[in-house]
Design a protein around this motif. Structure first.
Motif, PDB file in Angstrom:
ATOM      1  N   GLY A 144     -67.833  42.652   5.780  1.00 23.62           N
ATOM      2  CA  GLY A 144     -67.117  42.030   6.903  1.00 23.62           C
ATOM      3  C   GLY A 144     -67.052  40.526   6.722  1.00 23.62           C
ATOM      4  O   GLY A 144     -66.550  40.044   5.728  1.00 23.62           O
ATOM      5  N   GLY A 145     -67.560  39.782   7.677  1.00 29.47           N
ATOM      6  CA  GLY A 145     -67.520  38.318   7.590  1.00 29.47           C
ATOM      7  C   GLY A 145     -66.345  37.730   8.341  1.00 29.47           C
ATOM      8  O   GLY A 145     -66.483  36.799   9.098  1.00 29.47           O
ATOM      9  N   ARG A 146     -65.174  38.281   8.127  1.00 31.43           N
ATOM     10  CA  ARG A 146     -63.977  37.847   8.848  1.00 31.43           C
ATOM     11  C   ARG A 146     -63.099  39.069   9.050  1.00 31.43           C
ATOM     12  O   ARG A 146     -63.293  40.109   8.438  1.00 31.43           O
ATOM     13  CB  ARG A 146     -63.225  36.760   8.091  1.00 31.43           C
ATOM     14  CG  ARG A 146     -62.594  37.215   6.793  1.00 31.43           C
ATOM     15  CD  ARG A 146     -61.651  36.135   6.235  1.00 31.43           C
ATOM     16  NE  ARG A 146     -60.964  36.587   5.054  1.00 31.43           N
ATOM     17  CZ  ARG A 146     -59.889  37.367   5.034  1.00 31.43           C
ATOM     18  NH1 ARG A 146     -59.386  37.820   6.154  1.00 31.43           N
ATOM     19  NH2 ARG A 146     -59.311  37.719   3.908  1.00 31.43           N
ATOM     20  N   ALA A 147     -62.124  38.935   9.900  1.00 26.55           N
ATOM     21  CA  ALA A 147     -61.225  40.057  10.189  1.00 26.55           C
ATOM     22  C   ALA A 147     -60.423  40.437   8.947  1.00 26.55           C
ATOM     23  O   ALA A 147     -59.938  39.573   8.217  1.00 26.55           O
ATOM     24  CB  ALA A 147     -60.274  39.676  11.321  1.00 26.55           C
ATOM     25  N   PHE A 148     -60.321  41.722   8.682  1.00 30.26           N
ATOM     26  CA  PHE A 148     -59.480  42.256   7.605  1.00 30.26           C
ATOM     27  C   PHE A 148     -58.276  42.873   8.296  1.00 30.26           C
ATOM     28  O   PHE A 148     -58.368  43.906   8.938  1.00 30.26           O
ATOM     29  CB  PHE A 148     -60.245  43.308   6.790  1.00 30.26           C
ATOM     30  CG  PHE A 148     -59.506  43.779   5.569  1.00 30.26           C
ATOM     31  CD1 PHE A 148     -59.563  43.046   4.392  1.00 30.26           C
ATOM     32  CD2 PHE A 148     -58.756  44.946   5.592  1.00 30.26           C
ATOM     33  CE1 PHE A 148     -58.885  43.478   3.256  1.00 30.26           C
ATOM     34  CE2 PHE A 148     -58.070  45.381   4.467  1.00 30.26           C
ATOM     35  CZ  PHE A 148     -58.144  44.647   3.297  1.00 30.26           C
ATOM     36  N   ARG A 149     -57.136  42.184   8.206  1.00 26.53           N
ATOM     37  CA  ARG A 149     -55.935  42.551   8.955  1.00 26.53           C
ATOM     38  C   ARG A 149     -55.010  43.428   8.121  1.00 26.53           C
ATOM     39  O   ARG A 149     -54.579  43.018   7.048  1.00 26.53           O
ATOM     40  CB  ARG A 149     -55.215  41.297   9.408  1.00 26.53           C
ATOM     41  CG  ARG A 149     -56.064  40.443  10.356  1.00 26.53           C
ATOM     42  CD  ARG A 149     -55.467  39.079  10.626  1.00 26.53           C
ATOM     43  NE  ARG A 149     -54.070  39.117  10.954  1.00 26.53           N
ATOM     44  CZ  ARG A 149     -53.585  39.193  12.195  1.00 26.53           C
ATOM     45  NH1 ARG A 149     -54.405  39.240  13.207  1.00 26.53           N
ATOM     46  NH2 ARG A 149     -52.289  39.209  12.401  1.00 26.53           N
ATOM     47  N   ILE A 150     -54.713  44.615   8.650  1.00 27.98           N
ATOM     48  CA  ILE A 150     -53.833  45.561   7.973  1.00 27.98           C
ATOM     49  C   ILE A 150     -52.567  45.724   8.799  1.00 27.98           C
ATOM     50  O   ILE A 150     -52.622  46.117   9.963  1.00 27.98           O
ATOM     51  CB  ILE A 150     -54.521  46.928   7.797  1.00 27.98           C
ATOM     52  CG1 ILE A 150     -55.811  46.789   6.989  1.00 27.98           C
ATOM     53  CG2 ILE A 150     -53.571  47.916   7.127  1.00 27.98           C
ATOM     54  CD1 ILE A 150     -56.645  48.054   6.924  1.00 27.98           C
ATOM     55  N   LEU A 151     -51.419  45.430   8.193  1.00 28.40           N
ATOM     56  CA  LEU A 151     -50.127  45.642   8.845  1.00 28.40           C
ATOM     57  C   LEU A 151     -49.683  47.063   8.528  1.00 28.40           C
ATOM     58  O   LEU A 151     -49.586  47.447   7.361  1.00 28.40           O
ATOM     59  CB  LEU A 151     -49.081  44.650   8.345  1.00 28.40           C
ATOM     60  CG  LEU A 151     -47.662  44.864   8.884  1.00 28.40           C
ATOM     61  CD1 LEU A 151     -47.617  44.632  10.387  1.00 28.40           C
ATOM     62  CD2 LEU A 151     -46.671  43.965   8.174  1.00 28.40           C
ATOM     63  N   VAL A 152     -49.415  47.842   9.570  1.00 30.88           N
ATOM     64  CA  VAL A 152     -48.964  49.220   9.402  1.00 30.88           C
ATOM     65  C   VAL A 152     -47.480  49.267   9.757  1.00 30.88           C
ATOM     66  O   VAL A 152     -47.102  48.978  10.894  1.00 30.88           O
ATOM     67  CB  VAL A 152     -49.770  50.187  10.305  1.00 30.88           C
ATOM     68  CG1 VAL A 152     -49.323  51.618  10.079  1.00 30.88           C
ATOM     69  CG2 VAL A 152     -51.263  50.027  10.036  1.00 30.88           C
ATOM     70  N   ALA A 153     -46.650  49.600   8.771  1.00 32.50           N
ATOM     71  CA  ALA A 153     -45.205  49.644   8.986  1.00 32.50           C
ATOM     72  C   ALA A 153     -44.830  50.772   9.937  1.00 32.50           C
ATOM     73  O   ALA A 153     -45.585  51.734  10.118  1.00 32.50           O
ATOM     74  CB  ALA A 153     -44.487  49.835   7.649  1.00 32.50           C
ATOM     75  N   ARG A 154     -43.667  50.636  10.540  1.00 36.54           N
ATOM     76  CA  ARG A 154     -43.172  51.670  11.458  1.00 36.54           C
ATOM     77  C   ARG A 154     -43.117  53.023  10.759  1.00 36.54           C
ATOM     78  O   ARG A 154     -42.870  53.098   9.569  1.00 36.54           O
ATOM     79  CB  ARG A 154     -41.758  51.329  11.926  1.00 36.54           C
ATOM     80  CG  ARG A 154     -41.698  50.151  12.838  1.00 36.54           C
ATOM     81  CD  ARG A 154     -40.242  49.889  13.235  1.00 36.54           C
ATOM     82  NE  ARG A 154     -40.156  48.632  13.912  1.00 36.54           N
ATOM     83  CZ  ARG A 154     -40.104  48.506  15.233  1.00 36.54           C
ATOM     84  NH1 ARG A 154     -40.115  49.569  15.991  1.00 36.54           N
ATOM     85  NH2 ARG A 154     -40.035  47.326  15.781  1.00 36.54           N
ATOM     86  N   ALA A 195     -66.209  49.875   7.737  1.00 37.52           N
ATOM     87  CA  ALA A 195     -66.272  48.435   7.495  1.00 37.52           C
ATOM     88  C   ALA A 195     -66.082  47.706   8.830  1.00 37.52           C
ATOM     89  O   ALA A 195     -65.254  48.112   9.648  1.00 37.52           O
ATOM     90  CB  ALA A 195     -65.204  48.002   6.508  1.00 37.52           C
ATOM     91  N   PRO A 196     -66.822  46.625   9.060  1.00 32.58           N
ATOM     92  CA  PRO A 196     -66.658  45.875  10.305  1.00 32.58           C
ATOM     93  C   PRO A 196     -65.392  45.013  10.292  1.00 32.58           C
ATOM     94  O   PRO A 196     -64.881  44.666   9.232  1.00 32.58           O
ATOM     95  CB  PRO A 196     -67.908  44.995  10.359  1.00 32.58           C
ATOM     96  CG  PRO A 196     -68.286  44.813   8.926  1.00 32.58           C
ATOM     97  CD  PRO A 196     -67.896  46.081   8.225  1.00 32.58           C
ATOM     98  N   SER A 197     -64.904  44.703  11.443  1.00 39.49           N
ATOM     99  CA  SER A 197     -63.791  43.759  11.634  1.00 39.49           C
ATOM    100  C   SER A 197     -62.485  44.168  10.988  1.00 39.49           C
ATOM    101  O   SER A 197     -61.729  43.331  10.507  1.00 39.49           O
ATOM    102  CB  SER A 197     -64.191  42.366  11.143  1.00 39.49           C
ATOM    103  OG  SER A 197     -65.339  41.912  11.820  1.00 39.49           O
ATOM    104  N   VAL A 198     -62.186  45.468  10.961  1.00 39.27           N
ATOM    105  CA  VAL A 198     -60.885  45.924  10.463  1.00 39.27           C
ATOM    106  C   VAL A 198     -59.928  45.927  11.647  1.00 39.27           C
ATOM    107  O   VAL A 198     -60.199  46.531  12.685  1.00 39.27           O
ATOM    108  CB  VAL A 198     -60.998  47.342   9.844  1.00 39.27           C
ATOM    109  CG1 VAL A 198     -59.610  47.880   9.510  1.00 39.27           C
ATOM    110  CG2 VAL A 198     -61.870  47.308   8.611  1.00 39.27           C
TER     111      VAL A 198
END
Length: 75
Positions: A46-56, A67-70
């Motif tokens: 973790g440590g920082r946010a792991f940002r996942i963009l999910v397409a339409r 995993a933390p911060s997903v």
């Protein structure tokens, strides 16, 4: 402002750490065919946010996120 995008996403222009599917606009981030593969790419510490963009689209997966911060951000 980009058409069809929530104002918070456009205004922040926050970078994504991963992209699942084919988003409406190009994103400079590693692309994955499944949400599970993108989640596996998240750092275990973790440590920082792991940002996942999910397409339409429709995504049918059975997942466990350890995993933390997903953060999952829909298009």
């Amino acid at each position: 402002m980009a058409a069809g995008w929530p104002q918070a996403c456009v205004a922040a222009e926050a970078p994504f750490d991963a992209v699942v599917g084919a988003p409406a606009r190009p994103i400079a981030a590693p692309s994955y065919a499944t949400l599970g593969a993108a989640i596996k790419a998240a750092p275990a510490a973790g440590g920082r946010a792991f940002r996942i963009l999910v397409a339409r689209g429709m995504w049918r997966e059975k997942l466990t996120i350890t995993a933390p911060s997903v953060h999952l951000i829909g298009e």
